[in-house]
Motif scaffolding. Structure first.
Motif, mmCIF file in Angstrom:
data_model
loop_
_atom_site.group_PDB
_atom_site.id
_atom_site.type_symbol
_atom_site.label_atom_id
_atom_site.label_comp_id
_atom_site.label_asym_id
_atom_site.label_seq_id
_atom_site.Cartn_x
_atom_site.Cartn_y
_atom_site.Cartn_z
ATOM 1 N N VAL A 75 77.651 41.387 38.075
ATOM 2 C CA VAL A 75 78.068 41.567 37.421
ATOM 3 C C VAL A 75 77.432 42.587 36.141
ATOM 4 O O VAL A 75 78.079 42.837 35.047
ATOM 5 N N LEU A 76 77.138 44.079 37.465
ATOM 6 C CA LEU A 76 77.027 45.441 36.569
ATOM 7 C C LEU A 76 78.233 45.950 36.591
ATOM 8 O O LEU A 76 78.434 46.607 35.656
ATOM 9 N N LEU A 77 79.545 45.481 38.072
ATOM 10 C CA LEU A 77 80.246 45.766 37.220
ATOM 11 C C LEU A 77 81.333 45.519 36.539
ATOM 12 O O LEU A 77 81.823 46.855 36.333
ATOM 13 N N MET A 78 81.145 44.353 36.020
ATOM 14 C CA MET A 78 81.801 44.141 35.470
ATOM 15 C C MET A 78 81.144 44.438 33.523
ATOM 16 O O MET A 78 82.259 45.106 32.342
ATOM 17 N N ALA A 79 80.186 44.754 33.789
ATOM 18 C CA ALA A 79 78.889 44.834 32.361
ATOM 19 C C ALA A 79 79.799 46.597 32.027
ATOM 20 O O ALA A 79 79.855 46.573 31.011
ATOM 21 N N ALA A 80 80.077 47.379 33.492
ATOM 22 C CA ALA A 80 79.902 48.440 33.121
ATOM 23 C C ALA A 80 81.910 48.633 33.197
ATOM 24 O O ALA A 80 81.957 49.706 32.290
ATOM 25 N N LEU A 81 82.071 47.933 32.715
ATOM 26 C CA LEU A 81 84.006 48.356 32.893
ATOM 27 C C LEU A 81 83.976 47.633 30.754
ATOM 28 O O LEU A 81 84.874 47.950 30.145
ATOM 29 N N ALA A 82 83.841 46.300 31.188
ATOM 30 C CA ALA A 82 83.663 46.169 29.067
ATOM 31 C C ALA A 82 83.175 47.330 28.506
ATOM 32 O O ALA A 82 84.189 47.449 27.330
ATOM 33 N N GLY A 83 82.074 47.465 28.777
ATOM 34 C CA GLY A 83 81.317 48.790 28.046
ATOM 35 C C GLY A 83 81.933 49.872 27.610
ATOM 36 O O GLY A 83 82.209 50.222 26.679
ATOM 37 N N SER A 84 82.558 50.440 28.779
ATOM 38 C CA SER A 84 83.565 51.371 28.812
ATOM 39 C C SER A 84 84.326 51.092 27.805
ATOM 40 O O SER A 84 85.231 51.879 27.138
ATOM 41 N N THR A 85 85.789 49.476 27.881
ATOM 42 C CA THR A 85 86.723 50.042 27.300
ATOM 43 C C THR A 85 86.354 49.748 26.246
ATOM 44 O O THR A 85 87.184 50.354 24.952
ATOM 45 N N MET A 86 85.051 49.051 25.531
ATOM 46 C CA MET A 86 84.884 48.833 24.363
ATOM 47 C C MET A 86 85.126 49.869 23.636
ATOM 48 O O MET A 86 84.448 50.298 21.964
ATOM 49 N N GLY A 87 84.051 50.914 24.301
ATOM 50 C CA GLY A 87 83.401 52.137 23.877
ATOM 51 C C GLY A 87 85.220 52.501 23.566
ATOM 52 O O GLY A 87 84.705 54.270 22.334
ATOM 53 N N PHE A 88 86.089 52.464 23.889
ATOM 54 C CA PHE A 88 87.097 53.025 23.595
ATOM 55 C C PHE A 88 87.895 53.166 23.169
ATOM 56 O O PHE A 88 88.748 53.561 22.092
ATOM 57 N N LEU A 89 87.776 51.335 22.735
ATOM 58 C CA LEU A 89 88.105 51.020 21.330
ATOM 59 C C LEU A 89 88.609 51.617 20.027
ATOM 60 O O LEU A 89 89.734 51.396 19.362
ATOM 61 N N PRO A 90 87.020 52.080 19.733
ATOM 62 C CA PRO A 90 87.550 52.385 18.370
ATOM 63 C C PRO A 90 88.907 53.229 18.237
ATOM 64 O O PRO A 90 88.756 53.435 16.619
ATOM 65 N N TYR A 91 88.585 54.695 18.809
ATOM 66 C CA TYR A 91 89.455 55.524 18.692
ATOM 67 C C TYR A 91 90.972 54.844 19.148
ATOM 68 O O TYR A 91 91.904 56.308 18.932
ATOM 69 N N ASN A 92 90.799 54.155 19.469
ATOM 70 C CA ASN A 92 92.756 53.157 20.627
ATOM 71 C C ASN A 92 92.856 52.682 19.792
ATOM 72 O O ASN A 92 94.320 51.932 19.260
ATOM 73 N N PHE A 93 92.024 51.587 18.629
ATOM 74 C CA PHE A 93 92.401 50.748 17.489
ATOM 75 C C PHE A 93 93.726 51.401 17.118
ATOM 76 O O PHE A 93 93.689 52.464 15.594
ATOM 77 N N ASN A 94 94.382 50.683 16.414
ATOM 78 C CA ASN A 94 95.652 51.061 14.883
ATOM 79 C C ASN A 94 95.231 51.333 13.768
ATOM 80 O O ASN A 94 94.654 51.002 13.412
ATOM 81 N N PRO A 95 95.348 52.980 13.735
ATOM 82 C CA PRO A 95 96.099 53.605 14.437
ATOM 83 C C PRO A 95 95.614 54.433 14.955
ATOM 84 O O PRO A 95 94.286 55.508 14.877
ATOM 85 N N ALA A 96 96.168 54.953 16.935
ATOM 86 C CA ALA A 96 95.443 55.431 17.493
ATOM 87 C C ALA A 96 95.351 56.951 17.526
ATOM 88 O O ALA A 96 95.665 57.350 17.156
ATOM 89 N N LYS A 97 94.231 57.537 18.155
ATOM 90 C CA LYS A 97 93.644 58.848 17.722
ATOM 91 C C LYS A 97 94.404 59.022 18.707
ATOM 92 O O LYS A 97 94.370 60.192 19.371
ATOM 93 N N ILE A 98 94.012 57.868 19.944
ATOM 94 C CA ILE A 98 94.238 58.664 21.545
ATOM 95 C C ILE A 98 94.851 57.242 21.905
ATOM 96 O O ILE A 98 94.132 56.331 22.085
ATOM 97 N N PHE A 99 95.476 57.511 23.249
ATOM 98 C CA PHE A 99 96.325 56.719 24.686
ATOM 99 C C PHE A 99 95.632 56.191 25.761
ATOM 100 O O PHE A 99 94.696 57.798 25.863
ATOM 101 N N MET A 100 95.353 55.893 25.943
ATOM 102 C CA MET A 100 94.705 55.372 27.317
ATOM 103 C C MET A 100 95.837 56.042 28.845
ATOM 104 O O MET A 100 94.513 56.471 29.635
ATOM 105 N N GLY A 101 96.526 55.854 28.141
ATOM 106 C CA GLY A 101 98.116 55.997 29.020
ATOM 107 C C GLY A 101 96.952 55.216 30.611
ATOM 108 O O GLY A 101 96.967 54.613 30.667
ATOM 109 N N ASP A 102 98.353 56.112 31.344
ATOM 110 C CA ASP A 102 99.029 55.438 32.721
ATOM 111 C C ASP A 102 97.055 55.336 33.209
ATOM 112 O O ASP A 102 96.186 54.505 34.629
#
Length: 359
Positions: free
Chosen positions: A198-225
């Motif tokens: 549960v906590l590992l998935m919460a950590a992954l969900a939170g980190s991707t959601m925190g990144f998304l505002p900067y990555n949504f179109n028009p992206a200011k940064i890419f996550m890359g490989d």
């Protein structure tokens, strides 16, 4: 695990991961821009100006920080997931910096999966989906034995590449990963999987959601490989941890259902390239998101459509996890039929549009 962690602390973990990624992404972006680590437009790019990449480092920072303050590093499964994740992150980072040859990149992904397997993260048994065929008094589990090792490696490498290949539009991979992680999080709670899942998935969900505002179109940064491979690896590895603790095939079925869209896109890409006699790892502009763009969708609308489809798939996955297989399959089949119908209508509309404009 820290003694102060409460079973409901996934909200806290989610918040920590989100805030760290939200604060760390601008820092990574500034450093990448200063060092000239940017994705420059190419013939197959959807962006038209150089964009800093390596945003996956901010996602990783959010994930590791949230895991550290909640689970610590003492649990064997958590440590195995993290060590393999570091290797996968390094493979993605090397590819972003130096554009690794396909075979070298694949070898690095296999190495990351083997690190996890060496730490005990492996598919050992599966609930027999045909349990009704089991003789009376027989075992309803499929014991994989040594076959569990290559199966686990294949699973981890496959899911990692599925997320990587869907990362073709601003915010697409991060958004789909967020939906998938949240779905696995809810299912882990529904099915009584251990707190670390549960906590590992919460950590992954939170980190991707925190990144998304900067990555949504028009992206200011890419996550890359760097980010895409790490996200896919983590989804796959943590699902195996859930399977280890429950011996329920639903632990793997849920990510397969919720990621059905990028999985289908990857399968179609492989078939397309094989039929054309091109290398499977060769890039093209015939992915599902590219086709939506050609049908007349805007960049943002194409991403939102794929978010919506993924959300419907997530509802189907939740139904399956509740034990209502018929309802879950009905949702998925209905969605598939609806998408097929709408896609055909869009193709017809797109073909007729030049004629209408000509009149």
């Amino acid at each position: 695990m820290p003694t102060w962690v409460h079973p409901q602390s996934y909200w806290f973990v989610l918040a920590v991961a989100t805030l760290v990624a939200l604060a760390g992404t601008p820092v990574v972006r500034a450093v990448a821009a200063r060092l000239g680590l940017v994705a420059r437009p190419t013939a197959r790019s959807m962006h038209r100006v150089p964009v800093p990449h390596l945003g996956g480092l901010a996602i990783f920072a959010g994930f590791v920080t949230a895991v550290g303050v909640s689970l610590g590093w003492g649990d064997r499964d958590v440590l195995a997931v993290l060590l393999g994740g570091v290797v996968m992150l390094a493979v993605g980072l090397a590819d972003d910096l130096w554009d690794l040859p396909p075979l070298a990149k694949l070898a690095g992904q296999v190495a990351a999966a083997l690190v996890a397997v060496g730490g005990g993260i492996r598919i050992q048994v599966l609930t027999n989906p045909l349990g009704w065929l089991t003789p009376a008094g027989g075992d309803d589990l499929l014991v994989l034995g040594a076959w569990g090792i290559p199966l686990t490696v294949l699973w981890i490498v496959a899911v990692s590449n599925v997320i990587n290949l869907i990362d073709g539009l601003d915010g697409l991979a991060a958004g789909i990963a967020s939906i998938a992680a949240l779905t696995v999080l809810v299912v882990a709670m529904q099915t009584g999987q251990p707190l670390e899942v549960v906590l590992l998935m919460a950590a992954l969900a939170g980190s991707t959601m925190g990144f998304l505002p900067y990555n949504f179109n028009p992206a200011k940064i890419f996550m890359g490989d760097t980010g895409a491979l790490f996200i896919g690896y983590t989804l796959a590895a943590v699902s195996v941890v859930g399977l280890l603790k429950t011996a329920a095939v639903v632990a793997l079925a849920v990510p397969i259902i919720v990621l059905a869209l990028p999985i289908a896109d990857t399968a179609l890409a492989i078939l397309r390239r094989l039929q054309a006699g091109r290398p499977v790892m060769a890039a093209d502009r015939d992915h599902l998101h590219h086709r939506l763009i050609r049908l007349g969708f805007s960049h943002r609308d194409a991403v939102l459509v794929m978010y919506l489809i993924t959300t419907w798939l997530a509802l189907g996955a939740l139904a399956v996890a509740e034990g209502n297989l018929l309802q879950g399959l009905l949702i998925v089949v209905t969605l598939g039929a609806s998408v097929h119908f709408v896609a055909r209508k869009l193709v017809e509309w797109n073909r007729q549009r030049p004629r209408r404009l000509g009149h």
